[in-house]
Design a protein around this motif. Structure first.
Motif, PDB file in Angstrom:
ATOM      1  N   VAL A 141      12.616  -8.617  23.677  1.00 39.80           N
ATOM      2  CA  VAL A 141      13.056  -7.765  24.778  1.00 39.80           C
ATOM      3  C   VAL A 141      11.944  -7.715  25.814  1.00 39.80           C
ATOM      4  CG1 VAL A 141      13.820  -5.453  25.447  1.00 39.80           C
ATOM      5  CG2 VAL A 141      14.469  -6.380  23.212  1.00 39.80           C
ATOM      6  N   PHE A 142      12.299  -7.931  27.065  1.00 36.00           N
ATOM      7  CA  PHE A 142      11.308  -7.771  28.122  1.00 36.00           C
ATOM      8  C   PHE A 142      11.939  -7.032  29.289  1.00 36.00           C
ATOM      9  CE2 PHE A 142      13.307 -11.758  29.265  1.00 36.00           C
ATOM     10  CZ  PHE A 142      13.338 -11.751  30.661  1.00 36.00           C
ATOM     11  N   ALA A 143      11.090  -6.323  30.001  1.00 38.69           N
ATOM     12  CA  ALA A 143      11.550  -5.540  31.147  1.00 38.69           C
ATOM     13  C   ALA A 143      10.945  -6.133  32.411  1.00 38.69           C
ATOM     14  CB  ALA A 143      11.117  -4.085  30.992  1.00 38.69           C
ATOM     15  N   SER A 144      11.733  -6.096  33.473  1.00 41.38           N
ATOM     16  CA  SER A 144      11.237  -6.579  34.760  1.00 41.38           C
ATOM     17  C   SER A 144      11.626  -5.581  35.844  1.00 41.38           C
ATOM     18  CB  SER A 144      11.794  -7.968  35.070  1.00 41.38           C
ATOM     19  OG  SER A 144      13.200  -7.948  35.073  1.00 41.38           O
ATOM     20  N   PRO A 145      10.736  -5.374  36.810  1.00 47.58           N
ATOM     21  CA  PRO A 145      11.069  -4.435  37.883  1.00 47.58           C
ATOM     22  C   PRO A 145      12.163  -5.010  38.770  1.00 47.58           C
ATOM     23  CG  PRO A 145       8.923  -5.446  38.268  1.00 47.58           C
ATOM     24  CD  PRO A 145       9.412  -5.941  36.947  1.00 47.58           C
ATOM     25  N   TRP A 146      13.031  -4.137  39.192  1.00 41.33           N
ATOM     26  CA  TRP A 146      14.118  -4.541  40.075  1.00 41.33           C
ATOM     27  C   TRP A 146      13.691  -4.351  41.520  1.00 41.33           C
ATOM     28  CZ3 TRP A 146      18.458  -6.924  38.593  1.00 41.33           C
ATOM     29  CH2 TRP A 146      19.478  -7.047  39.524  1.00 41.33           C
ATOM     30  N   THR A 147      13.161  -3.193  41.788  1.00 49.80           N
ATOM     31  CA  THR A 147      12.676  -2.850  43.123  1.00 49.80           C
ATOM     32  C   THR A 147      11.710  -1.687  42.963  1.00 49.80           C
ATOM     33  OG1 THR A 147      13.340  -2.260  45.390  1.00 49.80           O
ATOM     34  CG2 THR A 147      14.569  -1.226  43.603  1.00 49.80           C
ATOM     35  N   PRO A 148      10.720  -1.572  43.821  1.00 50.28           N
ATOM     36  CA  PRO A 148       9.832  -0.415  43.726  1.00 50.28           C
ATOM     37  C   PRO A 148      10.601   0.871  44.039  1.00 50.28           C
ATOM     38  CG  PRO A 148       8.874  -2.120  45.136  1.00 50.28           C
ATOM     39  CD  PRO A 148      10.295  -2.507  44.867  1.00 50.28           C
ATOM     40  N   PRO A 149      10.111   1.999  43.523  1.00 51.60           N
ATOM     41  CA  PRO A 149      10.709   3.270  43.906  1.00 51.60           C
ATOM     42  C   PRO A 149      10.619   3.463  45.426  1.00 51.60           C
ATOM     43  CG  PRO A 149       9.261   3.569  42.028  1.00 51.60           C
ATOM     44  CD  PRO A 149       9.053   2.174  42.527  1.00 51.60           C
ATOM     45  N   TYR A 150      11.528   4.238  45.932  1.00 56.33           N
ATOM     46  CA  TYR A 150      11.632   4.490  47.363  1.00 56.33           C
ATOM     47  C   TYR A 150      10.295   4.924  47.967  1.00 56.33           C
ATOM     48  CZ  TYR A 150      13.083   6.771  51.685  1.00 56.33           C
ATOM     49  OH  TYR A 150      13.194   7.151  52.989  1.00 56.33           O
ATOM     50  N   ARG A 151       9.564   5.760  47.256  1.00 60.08           N
ATOM     51  CA  ARG A 151       8.325   6.307  47.818  1.00 60.08           C
ATOM     52  C   ARG A 151       7.249   5.241  48.052  1.00 60.08           C
ATOM     53  NH1 ARG A 151       8.451   7.977  42.463  1.00 60.08           N
ATOM     54  NH2 ARG A 151       6.639   7.475  41.181  1.00 60.08           N
ATOM     55  N   PHE A 152       7.401   4.047  47.456  1.00 60.02           N
ATOM     56  CA  PHE A 152       6.425   2.976  47.640  1.00 60.02           C
ATOM     57  C   PHE A 152       6.878   1.944  48.684  1.00 60.02           C
ATOM     58  CE2 PHE A 152       5.546   3.801  42.928  1.00 60.02           C
ATOM     59  CZ  PHE A 152       4.500   4.664  43.193  1.00 60.02           C
ATOM     60  N   LYS A 153       8.010   2.165  49.315  1.00 64.18           N
ATOM     61  CA  LYS A 153       8.585   1.163  50.204  1.00 64.18           C
ATOM     62  C   LYS A 153       8.562   1.607  51.671  1.00 64.18           C
ATOM     63  CE  LYS A 153      12.308  -1.005  48.551  1.00 64.18           C
ATOM     64  NZ  LYS A 153      13.652  -1.181  47.984  1.00 64.18           N
ATOM     65  N   VAL A 154       8.707   0.638  52.541  1.00 64.84           N
ATOM     66  CA  VAL A 154       8.905   0.886  53.966  1.00 64.84           C
ATOM     67  C   VAL A 154      10.169   0.140  54.385  1.00 64.84           C
ATOM     68  CG1 VAL A 154       6.480   1.275  54.538  1.00 64.84           C
ATOM     69  CG2 VAL A 154       7.403  -1.044  54.632  1.00 64.84           C
ATOM     70  N   GLY A 155      10.833   0.653  55.385  1.00 62.18           N
ATOM     71  CA  GLY A 155      12.048   0.001  55.880  1.00 62.18           C
ATOM     72  C   GLY A 155      13.216   0.101  54.932  1.00 62.18           C
ATOM     73  N   ALA A 156      13.180   1.091  54.044  1.00 63.81           N
ATOM     74  CA  ALA A 156      14.236   1.237  53.039  1.00 63.81           C
ATOM     75  C   ALA A 156      15.090   2.454  53.348  1.00 63.81           C
ATOM     76  CB  ALA A 156      13.617   1.392  51.654  1.00 63.81           C
ATOM     77  N   GLU A 157      16.299   2.410  52.837  1.00 59.75           N
ATOM     78  CA  GLU A 157      17.216   3.537  52.942  1.00 59.75           C
ATOM     79  C   GLU A 157      17.374   4.124  51.542  1.00 59.75           C
ATOM     80  OE1 GLU A 157      22.016   3.928  53.334  1.00 59.75           O
ATOM     81  OE2 GLU A 157      21.025   2.490  54.657  1.00 59.75           O
ATOM     82  N   GLN A 158      17.022   5.394  51.384  1.00 55.91           N
ATOM     83  CA  GLN A 158      17.127   6.030  50.065  1.00 55.91           C
ATOM     84  C   GLN A 158      18.597   6.205  49.712  1.00 55.91           C
ATOM     85  OE1 GLN A 158      14.948   9.674  49.726  1.00 55.91           O
ATOM     86  NE2 GLN A 158      14.981   9.634  47.498  1.00 55.91           N
ATOM     87  N   THR A 159      18.973   5.775  48.504  1.00 55.25           N
ATOM     88  CA  THR A 159      20.375   5.861  48.102  1.00 55.25           C
ATOM     89  C   THR A 159      20.605   7.008  47.132  1.00 55.25           C
ATOM     90  OG1 THR A 159      19.948   4.153  46.439  1.00 55.25           O
ATOM     91  CG2 THR A 159      20.909   3.436  48.537  1.00 55.25           C
ATOM     92  N   TRP A 160      19.866   7.063  46.061  1.00 58.63           N
ATOM     93  CA  TRP A 160      19.950   8.179  45.117  1.00 58.63           C
ATOM     94  C   TRP A 160      18.637   8.215  44.351  1.00 58.63           C
ATOM     95  CZ3 TRP A 160      22.326   3.552  44.198  1.00 58.63           C
ATOM     96  CH2 TRP A 160      22.065   2.921  43.000  1.00 58.63           C
TER      97      TRP A 160
END
Length: 144
Positions: free
Chosen positions: A101-120
């Motif tokens: 089993v391995f885990a991979s990040p999908w996307t950084p949390p909103y607080r670490f991003k720029v140009g993003a739209e917070q969804t939930w």
């Protein structure tokens, strides 16, 4: 052994297989010649809600000894930490069958991003990581 196969080129964006992209090729297969070692065959342990999607019976069907033969499970590192525990049961069941089993990040949390739209929660659409947040994001991933 010589076989005729049809190669289908799928488009990554739509997931469809356009009929105009079919090509025919002649391939010779020798099952005694090995070019690479394949360590596994697996599936992704998630659904559209990014929740604990599998029942134990479903895990048995995919990763169990009498199932599909999966031996690898990938899960995503959800950007919303409140969902991190949602895979626990499916992971335990798959590991009990010997799965890697391995885990991979999908996307950084909103607080670490720029140009993003917070969804939930901490999830967001679009954007990219803020270069000033890379170290914080790395520490966040380590906690996972």
């Amino acid at each position: 052994m010589k076989r005729m196969i049809t190669l289908l080129y799928a488009t990554a964006l739509t997931g469809c297989i356009p009929l105009c992209a079919q090509r025919t090729a002649s391939v010779s297969l020798d099952p005694e010649t090995k070019f690479q070692k394949i360590d596994g065959f697996g599936g992704c342990g998630m659904n559209g809600q990014w929740a604990d999607v599998y029942t134990q019976e479903q895990v048995d069907l995919l990763w169990g000894p009498d199932g599909m033969g999966y031996n690898i499970m990938r899960i995503r590192i959800n950007p919303d930490e409140s969902n991190w525990k949602s895979y626990v049961n499916a992971v335990k069941w798959a590991k009990a069958h010997g799965a890697t089993v391995f885990a991979s990040p999908w996307t950084p949390p909103y607080r670490f991003k720029v140009g993003a739209e917070q969804t939930w929660g901490e999830s967001s659409n679009h954007g990219h990581i803020n270069t000033d947040s890379i170290e914080s994001y790395a520490k966040w991933l380590e906690r996972y």
